[in-house]
Design a protein around this motif. Structure first.
Motif, short mmCIF file in Angstrom:
data_model
loop_
_atom_site.label_atom_id
_atom_site.label_comp_id
_atom_site.label_asym_id
_atom_site.label_seq_id
_atom_site.Cartn_x
_atom_site.Cartn_y
_atom_site.Cartn_z
N GLU A 205 52.16 31.25 64.72
CA GLU A 205 51.54 31.22 63.38
C GLU A 205 51.33 32.65 62.88
OE1 GLU A 205 48.03 28.93 62.62
OE2 GLU A 205 48.86 27.16 63.61
N ASN A 206 51.56 32.86 61.59
CA ASN A 206 51.32 34.15 60.94
C ASN A 206 51.97 35.30 61.71
OD1 ASN A 206 49.66 32.63 59.25
ND2 ASN A 206 47.85 33.05 60.50
N ALA A 207 53.31 35.27 61.75
CA ALA A 207 54.05 36.32 62.46
C ALA A 207 53.60 37.70 62.00
CB ALA A 207 55.55 36.14 62.22
N GLY A 208 53.32 38.55 62.97
CA GLY A 208 52.92 39.93 62.66
C GLY A 208 51.44 40.08 62.37
N ALA A 209 50.69 38.98 62.37
CA ALA A 209 49.25 39.05 62.06
C ALA A 209 48.49 39.70 63.22
CB ALA A 209 48.70 37.67 61.79
N ALA A 210 47.37 40.32 62.89
CA ALA A 210 46.56 41.01 63.90
C ALA A 210 45.78 40.05 64.78
CB ALA A 210 45.59 41.97 63.22
N GLU A 211 45.64 38.78 64.32
CA GLU A 211 44.88 37.80 65.08
C GLU A 211 45.63 36.47 65.15
OE1 GLU A 211 40.26 38.91 64.19
OE2 GLU A 211 41.45 38.17 62.50
N LYS A 212 45.40 35.74 66.23
CA LYS A 212 46.05 34.44 66.41
C LYS A 212 44.99 33.36 66.64
CE LYS A 212 50.32 35.98 66.35
NZ LYS A 212 51.23 35.61 65.28
N PRO A 213 45.21 32.15 66.09
CA PRO A 213 44.25 31.07 66.33
C PRO A 213 44.47 30.38 67.67
CG PRO A 213 45.87 30.41 64.68
CD PRO A 213 46.25 31.79 65.12
N ILE A 214 43.38 29.94 68.27
CA ILE A 214 43.40 29.14 69.50
C ILE A 214 42.62 27.87 69.23
CG2 ILE A 214 42.62 28.99 71.90
CD1 ILE A 214 43.07 31.95 72.20
N THR A 215 43.16 26.73 69.60
CA THR A 215 42.48 25.44 69.41
C THR A 215 42.14 24.86 70.77
OG1 THR A 215 43.77 25.06 67.40
CG2 THR A 215 42.60 23.17 68.31
N ILE A 216 40.86 24.51 70.97
CA ILE A 216 40.40 23.97 72.25
C ILE A 216 39.90 22.54 72.04
CG2 ILE A 216 38.80 24.28 74.19
CD1 ILE A 216 38.60 27.27 73.29
N HIS A 217 40.52 21.58 72.72
CA HIS A 217 40.12 20.18 72.66
C HIS A 217 39.41 19.82 73.96
CE1 HIS A 217 42.83 19.45 69.23
NE2 HIS A 217 43.62 20.28 69.86
N SER A 218 38.17 19.41 73.87
CA SER A 218 37.44 19.01 75.06
C SER A 218 36.11 18.41 74.63
CB SER A 218 37.22 20.22 75.97
OG SER A 218 36.61 19.83 77.19
N THR A 219 35.23 18.18 75.62
CA THR A 219 33.85 17.83 75.29
C THR A 219 33.21 19.10 74.71
OG1 THR A 219 33.08 18.55 77.46
CG2 THR A 219 33.72 16.23 77.23
N PRO A 220 32.06 18.98 74.02
CA PRO A 220 31.39 20.20 73.54
C PRO A 220 31.14 21.19 74.67
CG PRO A 220 30.43 18.28 72.49
CD PRO A 220 31.39 17.76 73.51
N GLU A 221 30.77 20.68 75.86
CA GLU A 221 30.51 21.57 77.00
C GLU A 221 31.80 22.25 77.47
OE1 GLU A 221 27.45 18.50 76.65
OE2 GLU A 221 29.63 18.36 76.80
N GLY A 222 32.89 21.47 77.49
CA GLY A 222 34.19 22.03 77.89
C GLY A 222 34.67 23.10 76.93
N CYS A 223 34.50 22.85 75.62
CA CYS A 223 34.88 23.84 74.61
C CYS A 223 34.10 25.14 74.81
CB CYS A 223 34.61 23.30 73.20
SG CYS A 223 35.77 22.01 72.67
#
Length: 551
Positions: A205-223
């Motif tokens: 996503e967003n080639a060349g961007a300074a930041e990348k997104p991460i998506t975490i799927h879990s329980t609230p505690e796991g996240c």
């Protein structure tokens, strides 16, 4: 890249476009009237036309998988469905049955990322049983084990704790992505195993961007556990590479939920800051676009403090989501067949993605039934800030026309009552689903265009006219019904006393509240009116020749 260069290239090849260009450094978004013109633009321009000495690359602004689906027609919904197996199931709804048939023929057995697609048709009766809103034309596709990620699937009953429907979305500096993944993916696998999470790092996503997104799927505690581990990895990597800048925690949240996170006069946010010893800032509304509906919540403090802040921030976000889903389910119950996902009021099932344009009005939806009849048209007067009239109408009336088509409603702006009037009346006429869509978009537009502050929730006044003889039923004995309405819906409902009925013997009921509160109050009042109408019809003496009874 500049607007003039893009515009000139499109005009030279006679490619029509609508709306304003969204130009970013090195790339731009352009809306074409329909899928065929978008495909023609890709065919004519990509790799063939030069701009500023470089060949243009033109592609769909939707993910590759969705682009694949769009080849066969207008995709109304594309939704991940929870399954208890490793096979991902995606429900796809096309605008017409012939488009669905073509997609089934072409895509069944199609190889995608080394996996074979299995495509089946969901008949009408099955579609209504799916856990996501469906239309009769829905086609279901089953991807292989590495198909699209399961976005926020609820946990199964065998698990002690339920996976949250709202994943944790983080932004991390690009230079730390390698350390988070680890050699041959060892580090990310270890985090996934320890925290019982599913983690997607959106490197492309967003080639060349300074930041990348991460998506975490879990329980609230796991996240939270995964988030803390990622922060620790980034801090260690920063020390090893002598990176001296502070690395804050950055959380991405859909704009729909941010107002409630902030709270009235910023109280919720201040409390989280005080309780966790952190400093929290939120990106401005001006940074939002149709392509990016997320705000960035930046948290500064120690890793321990940032971890506590993440728990509190996401708790508020999840509460907002659950409250809205509960309200949405009530609406779906009151207006059967309503395609809620097409409204753009909620985050898309794909993280970070939002509808790029206002979707076309869905076809084939189950009609709203009132004792076997087609839905009756209703008229609602919605009051908006006078300064917002231009935004609702749009350039040369384009926005209001588009909104009217999308909702299937008549939308008119009444003349100003005087030169200093602070409010203008919007007259919305149409059946219940049309009212829901039109009013929802008006509420959303006012927020997007900053007519309400970042700390304000959009609350508007709506008027419904009711027969004078039914006003007492809306009020109830000693105000009981109207009080119950207010408690149930969270909207303010007022039937002004001493009203003089108009020429149609009608009086006004005033409803004030945020979108869902207002909608629920409107539906409940219409239910009361329907009951009164039925009772009136039963009492009415027969006129003229006796009518045969229908069985």
């Amino acid at each position: 890249m500049n607007k003039l260069g893009v515009r000139k290239s499109l005009q030279e090849w006679k490619i029509p476009f609508s709306g304003q260009f969204l130009v970013k450094t090195g790339y731009a978004f352009v809306d074409c009237p329909d899928e065929n013109w978008a495909m023609k633009a890709i065919d004519k321009l990509s790799g063939k036309v030069e701009l500023h000495g470089k060949l243009l690359e033109v592609e769909h602004s939707v993910p590759k998988r969705q682009s694949l689906l769009a080849q066969y027609g207008s995709v109304e919904t594309c939704e991940q469905v929870n399954t208890e197996t490793e096979t991902a199931v995606v429900n796809v709804t096309y605008a017409a049955k012939d488009q669905t048939r073509q997609a089934i023929e072409k895509l069944n057995g199609y190889q995608l990322e080394n996996y074979s697609l299995k495509v089946t048709y969901i008949p009408d009766e099955m579609a209504t049983q799916q856990p996501t809103p469906q239309h009769p034309q829905g086609a279901r596709r089953t991807f292989g084990q590495r198909g699209p990620p399961r976005q926020g699937s609820p946990g199964t009953t065998s698990r002690p704790k339920q996976q949250s429907d709202v994943p944790l979305r983080m932004l991390v500096p690009t230079q730390f992505v390698g350390a988070i993944i680890g050699k041959e993916g060892a580090t990310i696998r270890n985090i996934t195993k320890q925290t019982q999470s599913k983690i997607d790092i959106h490197r492309k996503e967003n080639a060349g961007a300074a930041e990348k997104p991460i998506t975490i799927h879990s329980t609230p505690e796991g996240c939270s556990a995964a988030c803390k581990t990622i922060l620790e990895i980034m801090q260690k990597e920063a020390q090893d590479t002598k990176f001296t800048e502070e690395i804050p925690l950055k959380i991405l949240a859909h704009n729909n939920f941010v107002g409630r996170l902030i709270g009235k006069e910023g109280r919720n946010l201040k409390k989280i800051e005080q309780d966790t010893d952190t400093k929290i800032t939120i990106s401005p509304l001006q940074d939002l676009t149709l392509y990016n509906p997320e705000r960035t919540i930046t948290v500064k403090g120690s890793i321990e403090a940032c971890g506590k802040a993440e728990e509190e921030v996401m708790k508020k976000i999840r509460e907002s989501y659950e409250n809205d889903m509960a309200a949405m389910n009530l609406q779906a119950h009151l207006i059967p067949g309503l395609n809620l996902n097409a409204l753009g009021l909620f985050p898309s099932s794909s993280p970070g993605m939002a509808p790029s344009t206002i979707p076309a009005a869905p076809t084939g939806a189950t009609p709203y039934t009132s004792f076997g009849q087609h839905p009756e048209s209703e008229t609602v007067h919605l009051f908006i800030p006078a300064l917002a009239v231009g935004a609702i109408i749009g350039k040369q009336g384009q926005h209001i026309k588009q909104l009217s088509r999308f909702a299937g409603a008549s939308i008119k702006i009444a003349p100003a009552e005087g030169p200093d009037a602070k409010q203008r009346m919007v007259i919305v006429t149409g059946p219940p689903e049309a009212q829901f869509k039109a009013q929802g978009r008006i509420f959303g537009k006012l927020k997007e265009e900053n007519f309400f502050g970042p700390k304000e929730e959009v609350k508007l006044e709506a008027h419904i006219k009711v027969p004078s003889y039914a006003a007492g039923r809306v009020i109830g004995k000693g105000g009981k019904t109207v009080n119950e309405l207010q408690n149930l819906t969270s909207a303010e409902v007022v039937v002004p006393r001493d009203q003089t009925p108009d020429e149609n013997d009608q009086v006004i009921v005033k409803i004030t509240g945020h979108f869902y509160a207002s909608q629920l109050a409107q539906r409940k009042i219409q239910e009361i009116l329907l009951q009164v109408k039925r009772q009136q019809q039963q009492k009415a003496p027969p006129s003229g020749q006796p009518q045969p009874r229908r069985k």
